[in-house]
Design an enzyme around this catalytic site. Structure first.
Site, PDB file in Angstrom:
ATOM      1  N   HIS A 266      -6.995  -5.745   2.174  1.00  0.00           N
ATOM      2  CA  HIS A 266      -5.839  -5.206   2.895  1.00  0.00           C
ATOM      3  C   HIS A 266      -5.311  -6.268   3.853  1.00  0.00           C
ATOM      4  O   HIS A 266      -6.097  -6.909   4.570  1.00  0.00           O
ATOM      5  CB  HIS A 266      -6.246  -4.010   3.770  1.00  0.00           C
TER       6      HIS A 266
ATOM      7  N   GLY B  31     -16.005   3.002   3.675  1.00  0.00           N
ATOM      8  CA  GLY B  31     -14.744   3.730   3.534  1.00  0.00           C
ATOM      9  C   GLY B  31     -13.928   3.346   2.312  1.00  0.00           C
ATOM     10  O   GLY B  31     -12.726   3.598   2.263  1.00  0.00           O
ATOM     11  N   GLN B  32     -14.595   2.744   1.310  1.00  0.00           N
ATOM     12  CA  GLN B  32     -13.851   2.335   0.111  1.00  0.00           C
ATOM     13  C   GLN B  32     -13.446   3.553  -0.709  1.00  0.00           C
ATOM     14  O   GLN B  32     -14.272   4.424  -0.995  1.00  0.00           O
ATOM     15  CB  GLN B  32     -14.716   1.385  -0.736  1.00  0.00           C
TER      16      GLN B  32
ATOM     17  N   ASN C 236     -12.586  -2.767   2.749  1.00  0.00           N
ATOM     18  CA  ASN C 236     -13.449  -1.594   2.802  1.00  0.00           C
ATOM     19  C   ASN C 236     -14.391  -1.695   1.614  1.00  0.00           C
ATOM     20  O   ASN C 236     -13.940  -1.772   0.468  1.00  0.00           O
ATOM     21  CB  ASN C 236     -12.613  -0.310   2.727  1.00  0.00           C
TER      22      ASN C 236
ATOM     23  N   ASP D 150       0.852  -1.193   0.000  1.00  0.00           N
ATOM     24  CA  ASP D 150       0.000   0.000   0.000  1.00  0.00           C
ATOM     25  C   ASP D 150       0.890   1.247   0.000  1.00  0.00           C
ATOM     26  O   ASP D 150       1.872   1.330   0.731  1.00  0.00           O
ATOM     27  CB  ASP D 150      -0.917  -0.009   1.229  1.00  0.00           C
ATOM     28  N   ILE D 151       0.513   2.224  -0.804  1.00  0.00           N
ATOM     29  CA  ILE D 151       1.321   3.437  -0.947  1.00  0.00           C
ATOM     30  C   ILE D 151       1.278   4.283   0.333  1.00  0.00           C
ATOM     31  O   ILE D 151       2.181   5.079   0.573  1.00  0.00           O
ATOM     32  CB  ILE D 151       0.833   4.230  -2.191  1.00  0.00           C
TER      33      ILE D 151
ATOM     34  N   HIS E  45     -10.411  -5.218  -3.258  1.00  0.00           N
ATOM     35  CA  HIS E  45      -9.069  -5.564  -2.773  1.00  0.00           C
ATOM     36  C   HIS E  45      -9.128  -5.897  -1.300  1.00  0.00           C
ATOM     37  O   HIS E  45      -9.966  -5.381  -0.556  1.00  0.00           O
ATOM     38  CB  HIS E  45      -8.084  -4.424  -3.031  1.00  0.00           C
TER      39      HIS E  45
HETATM   40  P1  5GP Z   1      -9.729   1.494   0.188  1.00  0.00           P
HETATM   41  O1  5GP Z   1     -10.385   1.593  -1.154  1.00  0.00           O
HETATM   42  O2  5GP Z   1      -9.580   0.090   0.675  1.00  0.00           O
HETATM   43  O3  5GP Z   1     -10.410   2.348   1.215  1.00  0.00           O
HETATM   44  O4  5GP Z   1      -8.276   2.118   0.087  1.00  0.00           O
HETATM   45  C1  5GP Z   1      -7.480   1.983  -1.063  1.00  0.00           C
HETATM   46  C2  5GP Z   1      -6.043   1.796  -0.625  1.00  0.00           C
HETATM   47  O5  5GP Z   1      -5.247   1.808  -1.802  1.00  0.00           O
HETATM   48  C3  5GP Z   1      -5.502   2.899   0.288  1.00  0.00           C
HETATM   49  O6  5GP Z   1      -4.956   2.302   1.462  1.00  0.00           O
HETATM   50  C4  5GP Z   1      -4.443   3.596  -0.559  1.00  0.00           C
HETATM   51  O7  5GP Z   1      -3.315   3.993   0.198  1.00  0.00           O
HETATM   52  C5  5GP Z   1      -4.071   2.526  -1.574  1.00  0.00           C
HETATM   53  N1  5GP Z   1      -3.680   3.098  -2.860  1.00  0.00           N
HETATM   54  C6  5GP Z   1      -4.380   4.008  -3.602  1.00  0.00           C
HETATM   55  N2  5GP Z   1      -3.728   4.298  -4.735  1.00  0.00           N
HETATM   56  C7  5GP Z   1      -2.594   3.545  -4.732  1.00  0.00           C
HETATM   57  C8  5GP Z   1      -1.516   3.419  -5.668  1.00  0.00           C
HETATM   58  O8  5GP Z   1      -1.455   4.051  -6.717  1.00  0.00           O
HETATM   59  N3  5GP Z   1      -0.531   2.546  -5.337  1.00  0.00           N
HETATM   60  C9  5GP Z   1      -0.551   1.822  -4.173  1.00  0.00           C
HETATM   61  N4  5GP Z   1       0.476   0.996  -3.951  1.00  0.00           N
HETATM   62  N5  5GP Z   1      -1.558   1.920  -3.281  1.00  0.00           N
HETATM   63  C10 5GP Z   1      -2.564   2.779  -3.551  1.00  0.00           C
END
Ligand code: 5GP
Ligand code: ZN
Length: 115
Positions: free
Chosen positions: A104, A95-96, A89, A33-34, A102
Site C-alpha cells: 500500500h 490484517g491481510q 499487511n 485502492d477501491i 501487495h
Molecule cells: P490488505 O490485504 O492489505 O489488508 O487489503 C487489501 C486492500 O485491497 C484493501 O485496502 C481493499 O480496499 C483493496 N481491494 C480489495 N479488493 C479490491 C478490488 O477489487 N479492487 C481494488 N482496486 N482494490 C481492492
C-alpha cells in the site's frame, strides 16, 4: 509464473476484472485502492501470485526491491508531494485481507481516514 484463478489481484493483473491500473510492466502492476484510506491510496502488486512475504524467496529479491523503488516514483506521479506511508499487511494478525502480496502507498494532505 504462478497464478491463482480465484485470486482477485491475479484477476486484476490479467484484466479479468476492471481496475484503475496506472502503471504496469512484465512483473508489477499498480492501481488505486477501491476503498482509499488517504487522498492518494494505491497498491503495488506483483503479477506473480505470492500470497505472503514468507512465501517469497531469494528468487524474488529483485522483485521486492523493485516494488519499494516504485513507491516514491509512482507516488510523485500521482501528485504526492509531502511524504507517504508504505504498508504491507501480512498474515492474519497483520490484517491481510487479500492473500496476494501487495504494497500500500498512501499520501496526500491530512487528515486521512486512518492514522
Ligand atoms: P490488505 O490485504 O492489505 O489488508 O487489503 C487489501 C486492500 O485491497 C484493501 O485496502 C481493499 O480496499 C483493496 N481491494 C480489495 N479488493 C479490491 C478490488 O477489487 N479492487 C481494488 N482496486 N482494490 C481492492
Ligand atoms: Zn493472486
Amino acid at each position: 509464473m504462478s497464478h491463482d484463478p480465484n485470486c482477485i489481484f491475479c484477476k486484476i493483473s490479467k484484466g479479468e476484472i476492471p481496475s484503475s491500473i496506472f502503471y504496469q510492466d512484465d512483473e508489477v502492476i499498480a492501481f488505486h485502492d477501491i476503498r482509499p484510506a488517504a487522498p492518494v491510496h494505491f497498491l503495488i502488486v506483483p503479477r506473480e501470485h505470492i500470497p505472503r512475504l514468507q512465501d517469497s524467496g531469494s528468487d524474488h529479491q529483485a522483485l521486492l526491491g523493485k516494488m519499494l523503488l516504485l513507491a516514491p516514483k509512482l507516488a510523485a506521479e500521482q501528485g504526492v508531494t509531502n511524504g507517504f506511508r508504505v504498508v504491507i499487511n501480512n498474515g492474519e494478525d497483520g490484517g491481510q485481507e487479500v492473500y496476494h502480496l501487495h504494497v500500500h502507498v498512501m499520501g496526500g494532505p491530512r487528515p486521512w481516514k486512518i492514522g
